[in-house]
Design an enzyme around this catalytic site. Structure first.
Site, PDB file in Angstrom:
ATOM      1  N   GLY A   5       0.823  -1.202   0.000  1.00  0.00           N
ATOM      2  CA  GLY A   5       0.000   0.000   0.000  1.00  0.00           C
ATOM      3  C   GLY A   5       0.854   1.248   0.000  1.00  0.00           C
ATOM      4  O   GLY A   5       0.555   2.234   0.669  1.00  0.00           O
ATOM      5  N   ALA A   6       1.928   1.229  -0.815  1.00  0.00           N
ATOM      6  CA  ALA A   6       2.969   2.256  -0.716  1.00  0.00           C
ATOM      7  C   ALA A   6       2.761   3.436  -1.652  1.00  0.00           C
ATOM      8  O   ALA A   6       3.604   4.336  -1.689  1.00  0.00           O
ATOM      9  CB  ALA A   6       4.332   1.625  -0.999  1.00  0.00           C
ATOM     10  N   GLY A  63      -0.605   8.054   0.983  1.00  0.00           N
ATOM     11  CA  GLY A  63      -0.820   8.156   2.410  1.00  0.00           C
ATOM     12  C   GLY A  63       0.291   7.621   3.278  1.00  0.00           C
ATOM     13  O   GLY A  63       1.480   7.878   3.066  1.00  0.00           O
ATOM     14  N   ILE A  64      -0.111   6.847   4.282  1.00  0.00           N
ATOM     15  CA  ILE A  64       0.824   6.310   5.260  1.00  0.00           C
ATOM     16  C   ILE A  64       1.885   5.444   4.594  1.00  0.00           C
ATOM     17  O   ILE A  64       3.055   5.477   4.973  1.00  0.00           O
ATOM     18  CB  ILE A  64       0.065   5.502   6.324  1.00  0.00           C
ATOM     19  N   GLY A  65       1.483   4.678   3.595  1.00  0.00           N
ATOM     20  CA  GLY A  65       2.437   3.790   2.934  1.00  0.00           C
ATOM     21  C   GLY A  65       3.570   4.541   2.272  1.00  0.00           C
ATOM     22  O   GLY A  65       4.749   4.168   2.402  1.00  0.00           O
ATOM     23  N   SER A 106      -5.371  -0.968  13.687  1.00  0.00           N
ATOM     24  CA  SER A 106      -6.121   0.240  13.980  1.00  0.00           C
ATOM     25  C   SER A 106      -6.757   0.112  15.347  1.00  0.00           C
ATOM     26  O   SER A 106      -7.067  -0.997  15.803  1.00  0.00           O
ATOM     27  CB  SER A 106      -7.219   0.461  12.932  1.00  0.00           C
ATOM     28  N   TYR A 128     -14.608  -3.709   8.732  1.00  0.00           N
ATOM     29  CA  TYR A 128     -13.281  -3.111   8.881  1.00  0.00           C
ATOM     30  C   TYR A 128     -12.731  -3.379  10.284  1.00  0.00           C
ATOM     31  O   TYR A 128     -11.570  -3.783  10.433  1.00  0.00           O
ATOM     32  CB  TYR A 128     -13.351  -1.609   8.619  1.00  0.00           C
TER      33      TYR A 128
END
Length: 283
Positions: free
Chosen positions: A10-11, A14-16, A139, A164
């Site tokens: 997931g790069a 965002g966070i990735g 999370s 989720y």
């Protein structure tokens, strides 16, 4: 070849992306896993342009599909002789029910099973680099999660938040169960809460759910803040050898009672192995 190699899923946003940038700045050669080829190439190029001397490699896969994960792992094994850090970060939340090519509800498939599948596929590279680290982006939503064994996909009464939260609980359970199996190998497995971040993980949704996310997003923390704990777990000497824990704001905290339930950890581990068609690993 740099002394250390890291892979971030997931790069491409965002966070990735911020995690990959942080690891490149720390001297890692970084592998970036994304679903879109152009965005993956662009992110790798951005890292090389931002961090002098950085090495960044792009890998493309849909991590909700088990055959894609097996293909991806084979490509990574061809490219890298070892893997020092694996950051399982890719995830999404969906406003309506959907099943993958494997017949599994897509939130569970992407947000939980993909973490487990890729980690197990790459264990040989992690063992080759030991001491090595597996970092699972969970999370705080796991605290409201429960594993609906009787209707795992919530097909009968679908709720984006429920599925989720269930998948994020799956991350916490998986991290602890894997840590027990890897005890003594030099490979650690930890989960974390990144904070409530203005990322793109809900951006593909429409209706009231998508609108609500777009309204609150400007008020959320920035992706580089969300990456801080992932980078800490991947690089800090203070967590060398620490395993089976759950972190928030770079500190170990207790997960939910369900997250600490060893029987539940083992039950979900066994169920997930069955969904993946895999055998257990030796403890």
């Amino acid at each position: 070849m740099p002394d250390r190699i890291a892979l971030v899923t997931g790069a491409t946003s965002g966070i990735g992306t911020e995690t990959a940038l942080g690891l490149a700045r720390a001297g890692f050669r970084v592998g970036l896993v994304g679903r879109d080829p152009e965005r993956t190439r662009a992110t790798a190029a951005r890292i090389r342009a931002t961090v002098p001397g950085a090495q960044a490699d792009g890998f493309v896969a849909d991590l909700s599909v088990q055959a894609e994960i097996r293909r991806l792992a084979a490509e990574i094994r061809e490219r890298y002789p070892r893997l020092d850090v694996l950051v399982n970060n890719a995830g999404a939340i969906f406003d309506r029910y959907g099943a993958t090519a494997d017949g599994i509800e897509r939130t569970w498939a992407l947000d939980h099973l993909a973490y487990m599948h890729l980690s197990l596929e790459l264990l040989d590279l992690l063992r080759a680099a030991a001491p090595a680290r597996i970092v699972n982006v969970a999370s705080a939503a796991h605290r409201r999660g429960r594993i609906a064994f009787d209707d795992l996909g919530h097909a009968a009464n679908y709720s984006p938040i429920a599925v989720y939260s269930q998948a994020k609980l799956g991350n916490v359970l998986f991290s602890a169960a894997l840590a027990r199996r890897l005890a003594g190998t030099g490979i650690t497995s930890n989960a974390l809460h990144p904070g409530v971040i203005a990322s793109g993980f809900a951006s593909g949704n429409g209706g009231w759910f998508g609108l609500g996310w777009r309204v609150i997003r400007p008020f959320l923390a920035k992706p580089d803040d969300g990456a801080a704990t992932s980078i800490h777990l991947a690089t800090s000497p203070t967590v060398e050898g620490v395993t089976g824990r759950y972190f928030d704001a770079r500190r170990p905290v207790e997960p939910s009672a369900r997250g600490r339930d060893v029987d539940l950890q083992e039950r979900v581990w066994a169920m997930s192995l069955e969904q993946l068609g895999r055998q257990d690993i030796a403890r």
